[in-house]
Design a protein around this motif. Structure first.
Motif, PDB file in Angstrom:
ATOM      1  N   GLN A  19      63.210 -71.394 -76.218  1.00  0.00           N
ATOM      2  CA  GLN A  19      63.125 -70.948 -74.669  1.00  0.00           C
ATOM      3  C   GLN A  19      63.345 -72.110 -73.935  1.00  0.00           C
ATOM      4  N   GLU A  20      62.713 -73.417 -74.488  1.00  0.00           N
ATOM      5  CA  GLU A  20      62.742 -74.698 -73.602  1.00  0.00           C
ATOM      6  C   GLU A  20      63.818 -75.466 -73.880  1.00  0.00           C
ATOM      7  N   ARG A  25      51.682 -74.070 -73.576  1.00  0.00           N
ATOM      8  CA  ARG A  25      52.651 -73.264 -72.663  1.00  0.00           C
ATOM      9  C   ARG A  25      53.247 -72.308 -73.438  1.00  0.00           C
ATOM     10  N   ASN A  26      53.240 -72.382 -75.104  1.00  0.00           N
ATOM     11  CA  ASN A  26      53.687 -71.384 -75.773  1.00  0.00           C
ATOM     12  C   ASN A  26      52.440 -70.508 -76.504  1.00  0.00           C
ATOM     13  N   SER A  86      64.072 -83.348 -78.575  1.00  0.00           N
ATOM     14  CA  SER A  86      62.961 -82.399 -79.623  1.00  0.00           C
ATOM     15  C   SER A  86      61.819 -83.170 -80.408  1.00  0.00           C
ATOM     16  N   ASP A 114      67.000 -70.413 -84.250  1.00  0.00           N
ATOM     17  CA  ASP A 114      66.260 -69.709 -83.976  1.00  0.00           C
ATOM     18  C   ASP A 114      65.754 -69.130 -85.671  1.00  0.00           C
ATOM     19  N   ASN A 118      60.212 -69.901 -81.146  1.00  0.00           N
ATOM     20  CA  ASN A 118      60.790 -69.204 -80.054  1.00  0.00           C
ATOM     21  C   ASN A 118      60.455 -70.278 -78.967  1.00  0.00           C
ATOM     22  N   GLY A 119      59.728 -71.244 -78.951  1.00  0.00           N
ATOM     23  CA  GLY A 119      59.473 -71.973 -78.001  1.00  0.00           C
ATOM     24  C   GLY A 119      60.337 -73.344 -77.800  1.00  0.00           C
ATOM     25  N   PRO A 179      56.118 -68.597 -83.234  1.00  0.00           N
ATOM     26  CA  PRO A 179      56.165 -69.229 -81.661  1.00  0.00           C
ATOM     27  C   PRO A 179      56.550 -70.410 -81.536  1.00  0.00           C
ATOM     28  N   THR A 180      56.617 -71.433 -82.432  1.00  0.00           N
ATOM     29  CA  THR A 180      56.959 -72.708 -82.086  1.00  0.00           C
ATOM     30  C   THR A 180      58.474 -72.612 -82.128  1.00  0.00           C
ATOM     31  N   PHE A 187      53.386 -78.327 -74.785  1.00  0.00           N
ATOM     32  CA  PHE A 187      54.315 -77.440 -75.607  1.00  0.00           C
ATOM     33  C   PHE A 187      53.426 -76.376 -76.113  1.00  0.00           C
TER      34      PHE A 187
END
Ligand code: AMP
Ligand code: GLY
Length: 416
Positions: free
Chosen positions: A256-257, A112-113, A96, A199, A252-253, A249-250, A109
């Motif tokens: 998800q990743e 993509r997000n 990360s 999260d 969440n990204g 969104p960061t 990243f």
């Protein structure tokens, strides 16, 4: 609670002090640390990350707090090694931490997000780089790796771009790595810090740092010559946009990743005419922003970081003052091109109404403080209003002297 902080600078001094002031009164340790930090935390002897983590294990450390980024990506990674030993770590694992260590990784990243950021192309060769620039100046060139804040050039013309490309791609000043050619954005910059726990997140007081060496925001880029922090730096509406379009969104990204994250994440933003955009991520607190923000943080930071490292976001444990905090950096002769060690520091005892964090000092053989590095001290004062905080911080900074001292007089005053 036994906490070990990893790092050496003013940011870590501020973190250690905030942890020391936590009501849970933790026992503190620091590696590598500094003479100033060792007034609050015990030194730890280790000759590498593995031996450091082994020491933590055998000394029943409850929490490791990563101050500086380099340890997160060295070897197996500080947080990864801690996890193997079952030691909670406030700071993300190596995979990360690529968000900071690789600008190309971060850019991909962001794209993509769907997070707003400058357009960029990664290149290997001078020809490709010039093609990507396409004669469109100013342009921004970035070395794709950790370069201690020196890997970015905003180039007004072809000559400056060629000079930077030569340093990075031909002379390999920063070692192997590609170059990102990035669209040049405009607007005020702001540093937003979030404590991320899986999260969930908590946004800390925003800050702005003063990166250039000289008054009027002129001269070469530095690690930061000062900072100002306040909720009021950014309007409530803008903070909502930043949270909705960038922070959430960061987070969440990352989920998800499958990029685990427990620690501070620093969003370097530019507030462009079309909205906020991400310039960079750092997987740590800012320096000197940390020195400006920490005095505004109240409550149990130690308990907050321990709970976070264990997977619980305990926003109830801390809160933030509404006022302003101003941090003035005192740097040594030659900074930022070089630095000078061994200049005797005087006047520290005369500082009133302010905190002094040590960025680069040591105690000499006679027991006096002397310079040891480029950025030497951070003098920080707070108040309800920006004007009073500025006056207090500069008055306190006036008390301290050493040969070759450099400082900006417009920290907190210049608004850009
Ligand atoms: P960084 O190390 O990525 O934070 O970049 C250092 C500084 O370069 C930033 O604080 C900005 O002032 C400037 N910078 C970086 N990227 C851009 C960009 N795309 N457009 C304009 N300025 C930039
Ligand atoms: N003050 C900028 C940084 O910490 O990267």
């Amino acid at each position: 609670m036994r906490i070990l902080v990893v790092g050496i600078g003013g940011r870590e001094h501020a973190l250690v002090r905030a942890l020391a002031e936590s009501p849970s009164a933790p026992e503190l340790f620091c590696f590598p640390g500094s003479d100033a930090i060792f007034r609050l935390a015990k030194p730890v002897e280790a000759d590498g990350l593995e031996s450091l983590v082994a020491w933590m294990k055998s000394n029943a450390i409850d929490l490791c707090v990563a101050g500086e980024e380099s340890y997160l990506v060295k070897g197996e990674g500080l947080a990864n090694l801690c996890e193997k030993q079952g030691i909670p770590c406030w700071g993300p694992p190596k995979e990360s931490a690529q968000l900071e260590a690789s600008k190309e990784f971060a850019k991909a990243f962001l794209v993509r997000n769907g997070i707003p950021t400058a357009r960029a192309t990664a290149t290997d060769t001078l020809d490709e780089a010039l093609r990507a620039i396409g004669g469109d100046f100013p342009t921004v060139l970035k070395f794709d790796g950790l370069a201690a804040g020196k890997g970015v050039a905003v180039c007004p013309d072809e000559a400056s771009a060629l000079a930077f490309l030569d340093e990075v791609l031909t002379q390999r000043r920063f070692g192997p790595g590609r170059v990102l050619v990035e669209q040049c954005l405009t607007g005020p910059e702001v540093s937003v810090f979030a404590a991320i726990v899986d999260d969930q997140y908590l946004i800390f007081t925003p800050a702005r740092d003063y990166k250039r060496a000289s008054d009027g925001d002129l001269g070469p880029n530095t690690g930061g010559m000062g900072a100002v922090a306040s909720r009021q730096l950014v309007s409530g509406e803008m903070l909502e946009v930043i949270e909705r379009e960038i922070v959430r969104p960061t987070v969440n990204g990352l989920r998800q990743e499958n990029l685990p994250y427990r620690g501070f994440l620093y969003f370097g933003l530019m507030l462009t005419p079309t909205g906020p955009q991400v310039i960079e991520y750092n997987c740590r607190f800012g320096d000197p922003e940390c020195q400006a923000v920490m005095p505004l943080v109240h409550g149990d930071l130690a308990g907050f970081c321990l709970a976070g490292a264990q997977g619980q976001l305990r926003s109830d444990l801390i809160d933030f003052s509404d006022g302003w905090s101003v941090c003035v950096i005192l740097a040594s002769a030659g900074y930022p091109e070089s630095s000078r060690n061994g200049d005797r520091i005087s006047g520290l005892d005369a500082v009133a109404d302010a905190r002094v964090y040590h960025s680069g000092t040591r105690i000499d053989s006679e027991g006096n403080w002397e310079t040891q590095g480029g950025r030497v001290l951070a003098v920080v004062a707070g108040a309800e209003t920006r004007e009073v905080a500025v006056t207090r911080a500069h008055a306190a900074a006036d008390c301290v002297t050493f040969d070759g001292l450099q400082r900006r007089r417009d920290i907190g005053i210049l608004n850009f």
